[in-house]
Design an enzyme around this catalytic site. Structure first.
Site, PDB file in Angstrom:
ATOM      1  N   GLU A  98       0.824  -1.203   0.000  1.00 46.00           N
ATOM      2  CA  GLU A  98       0.000   0.000   0.000  1.00 46.00           C
ATOM      3  C   GLU A  98       0.858   1.254   0.000  1.00 46.00           C
ATOM      4  OE1 GLU A  98      -3.457  -1.962   2.831  1.00 46.00           O
ATOM      5  OE2 GLU A  98      -2.376  -0.200   3.499  1.00 46.00           O
ATOM      6  N   CYS A 112       3.304   8.469   1.533  1.00 51.13           N
ATOM      7  CA  CYS A 112       3.650   7.525   2.595  1.00 51.13           C
ATOM      8  C   CYS A 112       3.832   6.162   1.921  1.00 51.13           C
ATOM      9  CB  CYS A 112       2.509   7.499   3.603  1.00 51.13           C
ATOM     10  SG  CYS A 112       2.691   6.242   4.863  1.00 51.13           S
ATOM     11  N   CYS A 119       5.128  -7.291   7.448  1.00 46.99           N
ATOM     12  CA  CYS A 119       6.174  -6.877   8.394  1.00 46.99           C
ATOM     13  C   CYS A 119       6.417  -8.008   9.380  1.00 46.99           C
ATOM     14  CB  CYS A 119       5.744  -5.618   9.142  1.00 46.99           C
ATOM     15  SG  CYS A 119       7.049  -4.968  10.229  1.00 46.99           S
ATOM     16  N   CYS A 123       3.966  -5.937  15.775  1.00 45.33           N
ATOM     17  CA  CYS A 123       3.308  -5.030  16.730  1.00 45.33           C
ATOM     18  C   CYS A 123       1.810  -5.346  16.738  1.00 45.33           C
ATOM     19  CB  CYS A 123       3.543  -3.574  16.338  1.00 45.33           C
ATOM     20  SG  CYS A 123       5.289  -3.166  16.174  1.00 45.33           S
ATOM     21  N   CYS A 126      -0.995  -3.132  14.962  1.00 46.22           N
ATOM     22  CA  CYS A 126      -0.749  -2.714  13.581  1.00 46.22           C
ATOM     23  C   CYS A 126      -1.304  -3.735  12.586  1.00 46.22           C
ATOM     24  CB  CYS A 126       0.756  -2.535  13.377  1.00 46.22           C
ATOM     25  SG  CYS A 126       1.233  -2.261  11.662  1.00 46.22           S
ATOM     26  N   GLY A 169       5.715  -2.277   6.643  1.00 44.80           N
ATOM     27  CA  GLY A 169       7.074  -2.773   6.812  1.00 44.80           C
ATOM     28  C   GLY A 169       7.961  -1.926   7.702  1.00 44.80           C
ATOM     29  N   GLU A 170       9.068  -2.512   8.092  1.00 44.28           N
ATOM     30  CA  GLU A 170      10.055  -1.844   8.942  1.00 44.28           C
ATOM     31  C   GLU A 170      11.262  -1.478   8.065  1.00 44.28           C
ATOM     32  OE1 GLU A 170      10.597  -0.444  11.798  1.00 44.28           O
ATOM     33  OE2 GLU A 170      12.712  -0.291  11.291  1.00 44.28           O
ATOM     34  N   SER A 199      10.664   6.122   9.475  1.00 42.02           N
ATOM     35  CA  SER A 199      10.107   5.769  10.779  1.00 42.02           C
ATOM     36  C   SER A 199      10.521   4.345  11.116  1.00 42.02           C
ATOM     37  CB  SER A 199       8.579   5.881  10.721  1.00 42.02           C
ATOM     38  OG  SER A 199       8.004   5.446  11.937  1.00 42.02           O
ATOM     39  N   SER A 222       9.158   4.905  16.800  1.00 43.15           N
ATOM     40  CA  SER A 222       7.853   4.544  17.366  1.00 43.15           C
ATOM     41  C   SER A 222       8.069   3.990  18.767  1.00 43.15           C
ATOM     42  CB  SER A 222       7.182   3.495  16.480  1.00 43.15           C
ATOM     43  OG  SER A 222       7.085   3.979  15.155  1.00 43.15           O
ATOM     44  N   HIS A 224       5.701   4.499  21.911  1.00 43.88           N
ATOM     45  CA  HIS A 224       4.359   4.062  22.329  1.00 43.88           C
ATOM     46  C   HIS A 224       4.223   3.605  23.778  1.00 43.88           C
ATOM     47  CE1 HIS A 224       3.665   4.519  18.115  1.00 43.88           C
ATOM     48  NE2 HIS A 224       3.915   3.287  17.729  1.00 43.88           N
ATOM     49  N   CYS A 341      -2.085   1.906   7.871  1.00 43.78           N
ATOM     50  CA  CYS A 341      -1.231   1.031   7.079  1.00 43.78           C
ATOM     51  C   CYS A 341      -1.672  -0.416   7.217  1.00 43.78           C
ATOM     52  CB  CYS A 341       0.235   1.277   7.425  1.00 43.78           C
ATOM     53  SG  CYS A 341       1.047   0.058   8.404  1.00 43.78           S
TER      54      CYS A 341
HETATM   55  N1  SAH Z   1       7.680   0.055  10.832  1.00 44.60           N
HETATM   56  C1  SAH Z   1       7.862   1.447  11.048  1.00 44.60           C
HETATM   57  C2  SAH Z   1       7.163   2.303  10.019  1.00 44.60           C
HETATM   58  C3  SAH Z   1       5.801   1.871   9.567  1.00 44.60           C
HETATM   59  S1  SAH Z   1       4.534   2.053  10.757  1.00 44.60           S
HETATM   60  C4  SAH Z   1       7.440   1.815  12.445  1.00 44.60           C
HETATM   61  O1  SAH Z   1       6.821   0.994  13.114  1.00 44.60           O
HETATM   62  O2  SAH Z   1       7.773   2.913  12.878  1.00 44.60           O
HETATM   63  C5  SAH Z   1       4.342   3.807  10.847  1.00 44.60           C
HETATM   64  C6  SAH Z   1       3.751   4.309  12.157  1.00 44.60           C
HETATM   65  O3  SAH Z   1       2.385   3.894  12.279  1.00 44.60           O
HETATM   66  C7  SAH Z   1       4.469   3.779  13.395  1.00 44.60           C
HETATM   67  O4  SAH Z   1       4.670   4.837  14.321  1.00 44.60           O
HETATM   68  C8  SAH Z   1       3.491   2.771  13.931  1.00 44.60           C
HETATM   69  O5  SAH Z   1       3.674   2.517  15.292  1.00 44.60           O
HETATM   70  C9  SAH Z   1       2.196   3.437  13.599  1.00 44.60           C
HETATM   71  N2  SAH Z   1       1.023   2.570  13.622  1.00 44.60           N
HETATM   72  C10 SAH Z   1       0.920   1.286  13.253  1.00 44.60           C
HETATM   73  N3  SAH Z   1      -0.340   0.836  13.428  1.00 44.60           N
HETATM   74  C11 SAH Z   1      -1.046   1.881  13.894  1.00 44.60           C
HETATM   75  C12 SAH Z   1      -2.411   2.047  14.279  1.00 44.60           C
HETATM   76  N4  SAH Z   1      -3.273   1.044  14.199  1.00 44.60           N
HETATM   77  N5  SAH Z   1      -2.789   3.250  14.723  1.00 44.60           N
HETATM   78  C13 SAH Z   1      -1.917   4.288  14.820  1.00 44.60           C
HETATM   79  N6  SAH Z   1      -0.624   4.195  14.462  1.00 44.60           N
HETATM   80  C14 SAH Z   1      -0.195   2.993  14.030  1.00 44.60           C
HETATM   81 FE1  SF4 Z   2       5.912  -3.370  11.428  1.00 44.49          FE
HETATM   82 FE2  SF4 Z   2       5.833  -0.760  12.026  1.00 44.49          FE
HETATM   83 FE3  SF4 Z   2       3.583  -2.243  11.936  1.00 44.49          FE
HETATM   84 FE4  SF4 Z   2       5.333  -2.607  13.914  1.00 44.49          FE
HETATM   85  S1  SF4 Z   2       4.139  -0.747  13.503  1.00 44.49           S
HETATM   86  S2  SF4 Z   2       4.320  -4.228  12.743  1.00 44.49           S
HETATM   87  S3  SF4 Z   2       7.224  -2.293  12.843  1.00 44.49           S
HETATM   88  S4  SF4 Z   2       4.904  -1.755  10.235  1.00 44.49           S
END
Ligand code: SAH
Ligand code: SF4
Length: 355
Positions: A98, A112, A119, A123, A126, A169-170, A199, A222, A224, A341
């Protein structure tokens, strides 16, 4: 020469200028042809060979036979009332990714983009983490997502101004391709390093490596959560690199780069929006050159958490201010579409539009 496994066609976006020149020589074209085509691709940003109006018809025909502009196939698109546009693309091997375009009021146009299909970090909140790992993207696949938006904007006389690696993805789990893609964004789309943000979930060794690159690219981490056991429950990567190791790497980054770091905070009701948590975060971040971005959680299928209430977020932000830690509350974009995402894939698969 870059030829994909499942397609005999050559994707011109995957070629360097030298490789493009070699290809055109192979096709019997004069030496200046590569520059002409390169300019059509990256300066004029056209989306098809037919639009390259100073090329002979025979050249265009040969190009159409042998080459493509890109390798991503559009599977679905959504447009939000706030202008946010989301795309679902299929890669040549069938993987889905995406990307999102967010227009802001101040003329900024931010793409973005994804660095991986799925990934591996898991998390729990996510949508991408919930679907697991597909594969790493090639630099050209990462770059092409931004290229597609740049192309569409160019068609409307507009320019892509910013790119954030906040899609699927990371990025630091696919470090080399991510850095190569960053360099393509800078050289081919003329996007300044300061307008690119990576990020990361918090891969400490890669944060240090990134600091040593000497790039002006922005870094977002990130976080949290402020307590290891609780962060590990939400973000399994924390078992490998805990909060201390992560913040050490962040301090190293700031010391090396002299740049402010962004701390991402997905605000989850009852989970990390309490005053107690705000005070712990304030203490943790004291002395670190940083800014906190607070984003209310986007609810996802497999996670019961809900977004924190606006009043709680306001208190949280105020408590941080007491420690000299600045923060911004981000509005959630595209809430009427599946803009989070990984959410469009889930939605499309739910509707069985994708096999
Ligand atoms: N993998 C990287 C970048 C992609 S995620 C990372 O984790 O930083 C981008 C951002 O979206 C991160 O800060 C992640 O924690 C946040 N994110 C993921 N799922 C989310 C959700 N359901 N609501 C709000 N933020 C979210
Ligand atoms: Fe991967 Fe970032 Fe989602 Fe965590 S928040 S699962 S690192 S994409």
């Amino acid at each position: 020469m870059t030829r994909s496994h499942s397609s005999p066609m050559i994707n011109l976006y995957a070629l360097t200028f030298k490789e493009l020149s070699a290809l055109l020589t192979e096709l019997g074209e004069p030496p200046y042809r590569a520059r002409q085509i390169w300019d059509w691709m990256y300066e004029r940003r056209v989306d098809r060979f037919d639009a390259m109006s100073n090329l002979p018809k025979a050249t265009i025909a040969r190009l159409r036979e042998k080459a493509t502009l890109g390798s991503l196939e559009l599977v679905a698109r959504q447009q939000s009332r706030d202008g946010t546009e989301k795309r679902l693309h299929r890669l040549v091997d069938g993987q889905l990714i995406e990307s999102v375009l967010m227009p802001y009021d101040d003329e900024r146009k931010t793409a973005c983009i994804s660095s991986q299909a799925g990934c591996a970090m898991g998390c729990v909140f996510c949508a991408t983490g919930q679907m697991g790992f597909g594969r790493n993207l090639a630099a050209s696949e990462i770059f092409e997502q931004a290229m597609i938006f740049a192309r569409e904007l160019a068609g409307r006389g507009e320019r892509l101004s910013n790119v954030v690696f906040m899609g699927m993805g990371e990025p630091f789990h696919n470090y080399d391709a991510t850095l190569a893609a960053v360099r393509l964004l800078m050289t081919r789309l003329d996007i300044g390093a300061r307008h690119i943000t990576i990020s990361t979930v918090g891969l400490a060794p890669q944060i240090r490596r990134f600091a040593d690159e000497g790039l002006q690219v922005k870094l977002a981490v990130s976080l949290h959560k402020t307590v290891d056991a609780q962060r590990s429950a939400l973000m399994p990567v924390n078992k490998r690199w805990g909060i201390d190791a992560l913040l050490d790497a962040c301090r190293y980054y700031v010391a090396r780069s002299n740049r402010r770091i962004t701390i991402e905070w997905a605000a989850i009701a009852g989970e990390n929006d309490t005053e107690e948590e705000a005070h712990r975060l304030g203490r943790l971040l004291t002395g670190l050159l940083c800014h906190v971005n607070i984003i209310p959680l986007n609810p996802t299928g497999d996670y019961a958490g809900l977004p924190a209430a606006a009043a709680r977020i306001e208190n949280f932000s105020q408590a941080l201010r007491g420690y000299g830690v600045s923060s911004t509350v981000r509005v959630r974009r595209g809430i009427d579409i599946d803009a989070g995402c990984g959410q469009l894939i889930t939605a499309v698969q739910r509707d069985k539009a994708v096999g």
